[in-house]
Design a protein around this motif. Structure first.
Motif, PDB file in Angstrom:
ATOM      1  N   LEU A  77       0.975  -0.717   0.191  1.00  0.00           N
ATOM      2  CA  LEU A  77      -0.560  -0.005  -0.282  1.00  0.00           C
ATOM      3  C   LEU A  77       0.770   1.354  -0.363  1.00  0.00           C
ATOM      4  O   LEU A  77       0.536   2.165  -0.555  1.00  0.00           O
ATOM      5  N   LYS A  78       1.656   1.365   0.453  1.00  0.00           N
ATOM      6  CA  LYS A  78       3.101   2.702   0.065  1.00  0.00           C
ATOM      7  C   LYS A  78       3.504   2.306  -0.427  1.00  0.00           C
ATOM      8  O   LYS A  78       3.727   3.486  -1.076  1.00  0.00           O
TER       9      LYS A  78
ATOM     10  N   GLU B  64      -8.600   3.141  -3.187  1.00  0.00           N
ATOM     11  CA  GLU B  64      -8.961   2.199  -2.963  1.00  0.00           C
ATOM     12  C   GLU B  64      -9.089   0.972  -3.282  1.00  0.00           C
ATOM     13  O   GLU B  64      -7.985   0.596  -4.202  1.00  0.00           O
ATOM     14  N   ALA B  65      -9.966   0.257  -2.429  1.00  0.00           N
ATOM     15  CA  ALA B  65      -9.384  -1.161  -2.641  1.00  0.00           C
ATOM     16  C   ALA B  65     -10.500  -1.829  -2.480  1.00  0.00           C
ATOM     17  O   ALA B  65     -11.595  -1.937  -2.253  1.00  0.00           O
TER      18      ALA B  65
ATOM     19  N   MET C 299      -8.075  -7.114   5.342  1.00  0.00           N
ATOM     20  CA  MET C 299      -9.098  -5.504   5.105  1.00  0.00           C
ATOM     21  C   MET C 299      -8.160  -4.561   5.777  1.00  0.00           C
ATOM     22  O   MET C 299      -8.836  -4.149   6.011  1.00  0.00           O
ATOM     23  N   LEU C 300      -7.789  -4.601   7.074  1.00  0.00           N
ATOM     24  CA  LEU C 300      -7.557  -4.031   7.944  1.00  0.00           C
ATOM     25  C   LEU C 300      -6.398  -2.795   7.867  1.00  0.00           C
ATOM     26  O   LEU C 300      -6.481  -1.758   7.773  1.00  0.00           O
ATOM     27  N   ALA C 301      -5.641  -3.277   6.994  1.00  0.00           N
ATOM     28  CA  ALA C 301      -4.326  -3.224   5.881  1.00  0.00           C
ATOM     29  C   ALA C 301      -4.685  -1.465   5.754  1.00  0.00           C
ATOM     30  O   ALA C 301      -4.455  -0.004   5.863  1.00  0.00           O
ATOM     31  N   PRO C 302      -5.538  -1.445   4.996  1.00  0.00           N
ATOM     32  CA  PRO C 302      -5.729   0.159   3.852  1.00  0.00           C
ATOM     33  C   PRO C 302      -7.416   0.662   4.777  1.00  0.00           C
ATOM     34  O   PRO C 302      -7.067   1.533   4.329  1.00  0.00           O
TER      35      PRO C 302
ATOM     36  N   GLY D  81      -7.164   4.719   5.651  1.00  0.00           N
ATOM     37  CA  GLY D  81      -8.217   5.759   4.986  1.00  0.00           C
ATOM     38  C   GLY D  81      -8.255   4.993   3.682  1.00  0.00           C
ATOM     39  O   GLY D  81      -9.642   5.652   3.282  1.00  0.00           O
ATOM     40  N   LEU D  82      -8.559   3.670   3.365  1.00  0.00           N
ATOM     41  CA  LEU D  82      -8.929   3.708   2.203  1.00  0.00           C
ATOM     42  C   LEU D  82      -9.739   3.158   1.876  1.00  0.00           C
ATOM     43  O   LEU D  82     -10.652   1.960   3.619  1.00  0.00           O
ATOM     44  N   PRO D  83     -11.192   3.106   1.545  1.00  0.00           N
ATOM     45  CA  PRO D  83     -12.606   2.442   1.528  1.00  0.00           C
ATOM     46  C   PRO D  83     -12.389   1.462   0.553  1.00  0.00           C
ATOM     47  O   PRO D  83     -11.147   1.461   0.267  1.00  0.00           O
ATOM     48  N   VAL D  84     -13.078   0.295   1.330  1.00  0.00           N
ATOM     49  CA  VAL D  84     -12.381  -1.088   1.050  1.00  0.00           C
ATOM     50  C   VAL D  84     -13.559  -1.788   0.633  1.00  0.00           C
ATOM     51  O   VAL D  84     -15.093  -1.493   1.257  1.00  0.00           O
TER      52      VAL D  84
END
Length: 172
Positions: free
Chosen positions: A56-57, A63-64, A89-92, A96-99
């Motif tokens: 992610l970084k 979005e995820a 799911m927790l990581a994104p 602050g990303l919508p999942v």
């Protein structure tokens, strides 16, 4: 819009990054995050979380999307997969990303045209839809399929939402 698709698994979690501009999709990257079977469950989940955070970084998606868990015959395996999925799911979400979540049959139907497609069919269609993509692992191809599915349904949702707003006179 940069999207990440995630195919969760305790041993191997696939990830795939695409760019979506309208109906045009382009391949950015894909791979897998693994955990070592000899470690405790907590250590394995930590490895998955750290690996996904790194992706992610590195790629900074907007979005995820995550594949929903199907129920195995073995309840213990299903619970462990659910825990891995929660970490994935927790990581994104922490960034602050919508999942979004999609069932496996919908992902296959969106990408291949049938909800019961085999993994090789998914891989072939991913390569056809995303020129330049050559996922080396089936889990990475599946993750790209999740991202493609999200791009298709995300666009539909935005179009629908805009039409509803226009119909309501912009009151939304």
């Amino acid at each position: 819009m940069r999207l990440i698709g995630l195919d969760p698994g305790l041993q191997v979690t696939g990830w795939g990054i695409i760019e979506a501009e309208g109906n045009r999709l382009s391949y950015v990257g894909c791979g897998v995050v693994t955990s070592e079977a000899r470690l405790s469950l907590a250590e394995r989940l930590t490895m998955l979380h750290a690996g996904i955070l790194d992706v992610l970084k590195r790629y900074a998606p907007d979005e995820a999307a995550v594949e929903e868990t199907f129920v195995n015959r073995n309840p213990t395996s299903t619970l462990k997969l659910g825990q891995a999925r929660g970490v994935v799911m927790l990581a994104p979400a922490l960034m602050g990303l919508p999942v979004a979540e999609y069932p496996p049959n919908l992902i296959k139907k969106t990408v291949v045209g049938t909800g019961h497609a085999a993994k090789p069919q998914v891989g072939l269609m991913v390569r056809a839809l995303l020129p330049g993509a050559d996922p080396q692992a089936a889990d990475a191809a599946d993750a790209l399929a999740v991202a493609i599915c999200h791009a298709r349904y995300r666009a539909s949702g935005q179009t629908l939402e805009q039409a509803i707003r226009r119909a309501e006179g912009g009151r939304r």
